[in-house]
Design an enzyme around this catalytic site. Structure first.
Site, PDB file in Angstrom:
ATOM      1  N   LYS A 164       0.847  -1.193   0.000  1.00 17.92           N
ATOM      2  CA  LYS A 164       0.000   0.000   0.000  1.00 17.92           C
ATOM      3  C   LYS A 164       0.882   1.242   0.000  1.00 17.92           C
ATOM      4  CE  LYS A 164      -1.921   1.844   3.740  1.00 17.92           C
ATOM      5  NZ  LYS A 164      -1.866   3.320   3.789  1.00 17.92           N
ATOM      6  N   ASP A 190      -3.487   4.221  -2.066  1.00 16.63           N
ATOM      7  CA  ASP A 190      -4.503   4.582  -1.078  1.00 16.63           C
ATOM      8  C   ASP A 190      -4.549   6.102  -0.877  1.00 16.63           C
ATOM      9  OD1 ASP A 190      -6.299   4.484   1.067  1.00 16.63           O
ATOM     10  OD2 ASP A 190      -4.704   4.133   2.534  1.00 16.63           O
ATOM     11  N   LYS A 196      -7.626   7.919  -1.275  1.00 18.61           N
ATOM     12  CA  LYS A 196      -8.940   8.256  -0.702  1.00 18.61           C
ATOM     13  C   LYS A 196      -9.568   9.495  -1.350  1.00 18.61           C
ATOM     14  CE  LYS A 196      -7.768   6.420   3.911  1.00 18.61           C
ATOM     15  NZ  LYS A 196      -6.357   6.045   3.698  1.00 18.61           N
ATOM     16  N   ASP A 232     -14.398  14.245  -3.989  1.00 16.86           N
ATOM     17  CA  ASP A 232     -14.623  15.578  -4.551  1.00 16.86           C
ATOM     18  C   ASP A 232     -15.837  15.474  -5.460  1.00 16.86           C
ATOM     19  OD1 ASP A 232     -14.194  18.248  -5.659  1.00 16.86           O
ATOM     20  OD2 ASP A 232     -12.110  18.053  -4.997  1.00 16.86           O
ATOM     21  N   THR A 285     -11.082   3.234  10.245  1.00 18.16           N
ATOM     22  CA  THR A 285     -10.929   2.354  11.401  1.00 18.16           C
ATOM     23  C   THR A 285     -10.426   3.068  12.645  1.00 18.16           C
ATOM     24  OG1 THR A 285      -8.758   1.707  10.546  1.00 18.16           O
ATOM     25  CG2 THR A 285     -10.596   0.240  10.073  1.00 18.16           C
ATOM     26  N   ARG A 331       2.255  -0.827  10.848  1.00 17.62           N
ATOM     27  CA  ARG A 331       3.169  -0.739  11.991  1.00 17.62           C
ATOM     28  C   ARG A 331       3.576  -2.080  12.605  1.00 17.62           C
ATOM     29  NH1 ARG A 331      -0.029   4.507  14.136  1.00 17.62           N
ATOM     30  NH2 ARG A 331      -1.626   3.341  13.009  1.00 17.62           N
TER      31      ARG A 331
END
Length: 238
Positions: A33, A60, A62, A65, A124, A216
């Site tokens: 990603k 990614d 997002k 508009d 999330t 992470r």
């Protein structure tokens, strides 16, 4: 062959750190990603380099508009070769439908593969307190996630991003061919960080997730390669 269900998030602000992790993980990981932090600092060369390494890319960014702006942006991004692109479902049905129709038409015109287009449902990191604070205290969050998923499917999108906690409801409602990409994956012993609606890797897959986005817990591990292998082993028989 590497298990494509694991997508490792390259959440860095420089190209060298991203390349170092990809090289360290080697053939064990094939899907990555690239998010806002890395793309905004380093640009298209990150995606192009990953494709040269025969990796798959979830870009990614997002997008959200007016319909024509999102459609145009996605058509530009498609030329980089990303395998998955995304928009926010909160942009509405017209935005999503215009986006996917434009993307497919442009891919046909250019004679290049059309990436999958998926929609963000509810981030999330959002918990009940955040949700209520946005004025949605009268709306059940899980039901809203499911509503966004059905709206995205009706608009013609390939799937959604949701927390693993909503994956089963989406799978039951939207069927086996609808893609579910889940961040918020935390193996045993990992810090929660700023995620709130989380799950173990195995549970997410068993509940219907197609892809697990993990950042992470791999990136910050003492041994990232071992951390990735442990996740892959956990989902191997799912």
């Amino acid at each position: 062959m590497a298990d494509e269900r694991l997508i490792v998030a390259l959440d860095f602000n420089n190209f060298d750190d991203a390349k170092n992790l990809v090289n360290e993980l080697g053939d064990d990981v094939v899907f990555y990603k690239v998010g806002m932090e890395l793309f905004y600092s380093e640009g298209a060369k990150v995606v192009q380099w990953l494709k040269e390494q025969n990796k798959k890319v979830f870009l990614d960014l997002k997008l959200c508009d007016i319909p024509n702006t999102v459609a145009g942006g996605l058509c530009s991004l498609m030329r980089l070769g990303a395998d998955i692109l995304n928009v926010h479902a909160s942009g509405g049905f017209q935005m999503m439908e215009t986006a996917i129709l434009s993307l497919r038409a442009e891919s046909e015109r250019l004679n290049i593969p059309c990436p999958k287009l998926i929609a963000i449902t509810v981030l999330t990191s959002i918990d009940k307190q955040d949700w209520d604070g946005m004025g949605y205290d009268k709306i059940d969050m899980t039901q809203q996630v499911l509503h966004f998923a059905k709206l995205a499917q009706f608009a013609g999108l390939d799937g959604v991003v949701s927390s693993p906690q909503e994956a089963k409801s989406i799978r039951d409602e939207c069927g086996k061919d609808f893609l579910i990409v889940t961040p918020g994956i935390r193996p045993i012993g990992s810090d929660i960080d700023d995620q709130t609606r989380i799950s173990l890797p195995k549970y997410a897959i068993e509940n219907g997730s197609n892809y697990l986005v993990v950042g992470r817990p791999i990136r910050s591990a003492d041994n990232p390669k071992l951390a990735a292998k442990n996740i892959l082993e956990e989902i191997r028989d799912c």
